[in-house]
Design a protein around this motif. Structure first.
Motif, PDB file in Angstrom:
ATOM      1  N   ARG A  89       0.831  -1.212   0.000  1.00 52.77           N
ATOM      2  CA  ARG A  89       0.000   0.000   0.000  1.00 52.77           C
ATOM      3  C   ARG A  89       0.864   1.259   0.000  1.00 52.77           C
ATOM      4  NH1 ARG A  89      -5.234   0.370   1.053  1.00 52.77           N
ATOM      5  NH2 ARG A  89      -5.274  -1.705   2.029  1.00 52.77           N
ATOM      6  N   VAL A  90       2.028   1.199   0.630  1.00 59.32           N
ATOM      7  CA  VAL A  90       2.875   2.388   0.709  1.00 59.32           C
ATOM      8  C   VAL A  90       3.471   2.766  -0.641  1.00 59.32           C
ATOM      9  CG1 VAL A  90       3.430   2.056   3.152  1.00 59.32           C
ATOM     10  CG2 VAL A  90       4.920   1.073   1.397  1.00 59.32           C
ATOM     11  N   GLY A  91       3.279   1.923  -1.663  1.00 58.51           N
ATOM     12  CA  GLY A  91       3.695   2.302  -3.006  1.00 58.51           C
ATOM     13  C   GLY A  91       2.730   3.226  -3.708  1.00 58.51           C
ATOM     14  N   SER A  92       1.594   3.512  -3.071  1.00 55.41           N
ATOM     15  CA  SER A  92       0.593   4.403  -3.645  1.00 55.41           C
ATOM     16  C   SER A  92       0.908   5.848  -3.285  1.00 55.41           C
ATOM     17  CB  SER A  92      -0.797   4.034  -3.118  1.00 55.41           C
ATOM     18  OG  SER A  92      -1.735   5.065  -3.367  1.00 55.41           O
ATOM     19  N   THR A  93       1.020   6.716  -4.282  1.00 51.62           N
ATOM     20  CA  THR A  93       1.268   8.131  -3.995  1.00 51.62           C
ATOM     21  C   THR A  93       0.030   8.803  -3.406  1.00 51.62           C
ATOM     22  OG1 THR A  93       0.727   8.706  -6.281  1.00 51.62           O
ATOM     23  CG2 THR A  93       3.048   8.345  -5.755  1.00 51.62           C
ATOM     24  N   SER A  94      -1.146   8.390  -3.852  1.00 53.68           N
ATOM     25  CA  SER A  94      -2.370   9.015  -3.350  1.00 53.68           C
ATOM     26  C   SER A  94      -2.670   8.616  -1.910  1.00 53.68           C
ATOM     27  CB  SER A  94      -3.560   8.641  -4.247  1.00 53.68           C
ATOM     28  OG  SER A  94      -3.776   7.243  -4.249  1.00 53.68           O
ATOM     29  N   ASP A  95      -2.126   7.481  -1.459  1.00 57.30           N
ATOM     30  CA  ASP A  95      -2.372   7.003  -0.105  1.00 57.30           C
ATOM     31  C   ASP A  95      -1.267   7.422   0.867  1.00 57.30           C
ATOM     32  OD1 ASP A  95      -4.249   5.157   1.439  1.00 57.30           O
ATOM     33  OD2 ASP A  95      -2.315   4.246   1.917  1.00 57.30           O
ATOM     34  N   ASN A  96      -0.291   8.152   0.361  1.00 62.93           N
ATOM     35  CA  ASN A  96       0.875   8.510   1.165  1.00 62.93           C
ATOM     36  C   ASN A  96       0.610   9.778   1.962  1.00 62.93           C
ATOM     37  OD1 ASN A  96       3.354   9.037   2.257  1.00 62.93           O
ATOM     38  ND2 ASN A  96       4.451   9.210   0.313  1.00 62.93           N
ATOM     39  N   GLY A  97       0.319   9.613   3.263  1.00 60.88           N
ATOM     40  CA  GLY A  97       0.095  10.775   4.115  1.00 60.88           C
ATOM     41  C   GLY A  97       1.158  10.958   5.167  1.00 60.88           C
ATOM     42  N   LEU A  98       2.177  10.074   5.180  1.00 65.91           N
ATOM     43  CA  LEU A  98       3.191  10.113   6.233  1.00 65.91           C
ATOM     44  C   LEU A  98       4.591  10.391   5.719  1.00 65.91           C
ATOM     45  CD1 LEU A  98       2.037   7.046   8.382  1.00 65.91           C
ATOM     46  CD2 LEU A  98       1.715   9.478   8.894  1.00 65.91           C
ATOM     47  N   GLY A  99       4.881  10.038   4.464  1.00 61.88           N
ATOM     48  CA  GLY A  99       6.233  10.182   3.945  1.00 61.88           C
ATOM     49  C   GLY A  99       7.164   9.139   4.530  1.00 61.88           C
ATOM     50  N   GLY A 100       8.456   9.347   4.335  1.00 62.05           N
ATOM     51  CA  GLY A 100       9.435   8.398   4.839  1.00 62.05           C
ATOM     52  C   GLY A 100       9.471   7.099   4.056  1.00 62.05           C
ATOM     53  N   TRP A 101      10.303   6.174   4.519  1.00 58.72           N
ATOM     54  CA  TRP A 101      10.479   4.874   3.876  1.00 58.72           C
ATOM     55  C   TRP A 101      10.739   5.069   2.378  1.00 58.72           C
ATOM     56  CZ3 TRP A 101       7.250   0.248   5.990  1.00 58.72           C
ATOM     57  CH2 TRP A 101       7.349   0.195   7.384  1.00 58.72           C
ATOM     58  N   HIS A 102      11.649   5.975   2.065  1.00 61.91           N
ATOM     59  CA  HIS A 102      11.787   6.490   0.712  1.00 61.91           C
ATOM     60  C   HIS A 102      12.087   5.407  -0.329  1.00 61.91           C
ATOM     61  CE1 HIS A 102      11.479  10.574   2.172  1.00 61.91           C
ATOM     62  NE2 HIS A 102      12.430  10.337   3.056  1.00 61.91           N
ATOM     63  N   SER A 103      13.116   4.618  -0.104  1.00 58.53           N
ATOM     64  CA  SER A 103      13.501   3.626  -1.109  1.00 58.53           C
ATOM     65  C   SER A 103      12.428   2.559  -1.272  1.00 58.53           C
ATOM     66  CB  SER A 103      14.834   2.968  -0.722  1.00 58.53           C
ATOM     67  OG  SER A 103      15.868   3.928  -0.698  1.00 58.53           O
ATOM     68  N   TYR A 104      11.858   2.129  -0.155  1.00 56.13           N
ATOM     69  CA  TYR A 104      10.828   1.086  -0.225  1.00 56.13           C
ATOM     70  C   TYR A 104       9.608   1.592  -0.967  1.00 56.13           C
ATOM     71  CZ  TYR A 104       7.752  -2.706   1.309  1.00 56.13           C
ATOM     72  OH  TYR A 104       6.889  -3.773   1.339  1.00 56.13           O
ATOM     73  N   ARG A 105       9.136   2.782  -0.612  1.00 62.73           N
ATOM     74  CA  ARG A 105       7.972   3.352  -1.312  1.00 62.73           C
ATOM     75  C   ARG A 105       8.252   3.501  -2.803  1.00 62.73           C
ATOM     76  NH1 ARG A 105       3.872   5.778   1.769  1.00 62.73           N
ATOM     77  NH2 ARG A 105       4.364   6.244   3.954  1.00 62.73           N
ATOM     78  N   ALA A 106       9.419   4.040  -3.119  1.00 57.62           N
ATOM     79  CA  ALA A 106       9.752   4.281  -4.528  1.00 57.62           C
ATOM     80  C   ALA A 106       9.838   2.962  -5.297  1.00 57.62           C
ATOM     81  CB  ALA A 106      11.068   5.043  -4.624  1.00 57.62           C
ATOM     82  N   SER A 107      10.415   1.930  -4.666  1.00 56.52           N
ATOM     83  CA  SER A 107      10.571   0.650  -5.359  1.00 56.52           C
ATOM     84  C   SER A 107       9.222  -0.001  -5.633  1.00 56.52           C
ATOM     85  CB  SER A 107      11.456  -0.285  -4.538  1.00 56.52           C
ATOM     86  OG  SER A 107      10.820  -0.699  -3.334  1.00 56.52           O
TER      87      SER A 107
END
Length: 252
Positions: free
Chosen positions: A150-168
């Motif tokens: 779920r953290v790979g969704s830009t629209s669901d991202n309200g916290l930021g952080g976990w940069h590499s994991y989210r981006a991957s």
């Protein structure tokens, strides 16, 4: 269409008759192999780094390395005579083996860490797709699914952080959409999707399990059952999208 991993009520061969799981040495991957076997899948290619597990009737272990394309090509070649109708990539990394990641602030970004996370979470699955998608049936249903988040969704991202994991994971989701569009031209009933398994009691999530509400930490077996149930309800119209363990679409 019969449920994935369940015997058909008319006594016919369960679907899929043949499946491949990349990442079968991990908690979810192993549970997926076991659930498919229990549901009647006759041949299950089970890929892990060691290539020795899991074991059981109808399970055929093989070795592969996400960062070694040649090993993935060899695995695909081994399956050519009896190709899978379903392919699941159950791999992923949040914290690297040496403890790096996930980064909670941009101040901790490191190019080597980012490159390794992307290699494991995005490039490795892309290489599996490169060699495995051609094995899916051109006629009839074929499924290619990869564990996303779920953290790979830009629209669901309200916290930021976990940069590499989210981006991957965001990049993985984009690739899955691309693969779905390309496959639809030649494999009309193909389904290419991402799956968010929720928080599963596994090595990946262990450092982040504290404080979870009751009922939000799944055993690998429960997660595998959820994911196979979701896949059973998807068809070509759902291809290119990402779904959580309840079958709810996660928007990009």
């Amino acid at each position: 269409m019969s449920d994935v991993g369940h015997s058909n009520s008319d006594g016919s061969t369960p679907w899929p008759a043949t499946a491949a799981v990349f990442g079968a040495g991990g908690g979810i991957g192993r549970a997926l192999c076991e659930a498919l076997a229990q549901g009647g899948t006759q041949r299950i290619y089970a890929g892990s780094r060691a290539g020795t597990e899991p074991s059981g009737e109808g399970i055929i272990p093989f070795a592969f390395d996400l960062q070694d394309e040649a090993s993935i090509a060899r695995a695909a070649s081994m399956m050519q005579d009896t190709p899978p109708q379903m392919i699941i990539i159950a791999t992923g990394v949040l914290t690297l083996a040496d403890g790096r990641g996930p980064e909670r602030t941009y101040k901790r970004l490191d190019p080597a860490t980012m490159a390794e996370v992307l290699a494991l979470n995005t490039i490795g699955p892309a290489m599996i797709a490169k060699h495995m998608l051609p094995l899916l049936p051109r006629e009839g249903r074929g499924v290619f699914a990869a564990l996303s988040a779920r953290v790979g969704s830009t629209s669901d991202n309200g916290l930021g952080g976990w940069h590499s994991y989210r981006a991957s994971k965001a990049a993985l989701n984009m690739l899955l959409k691309n693969f779905a569009l390309e496959m639809a031209r030649t494999h009309k009933e193909s389904v290419v999707v991402g799956l968010h398994p929720g928080t599963v009691d596994s090595a990946l999530s262990e450092p982040f399990q504290k404080g979870l509400p009751d009922g939000q930490l799944f055993t690998p077996a429960k997660s595998a059952a959820h994911l196979l149930d979701v896949l059973s309800g998807l068809d070509a119209a759902h291809s290119g999208r990402v779904f959580d363990w309840k079958g709810v679409e996660i928007l990009s």
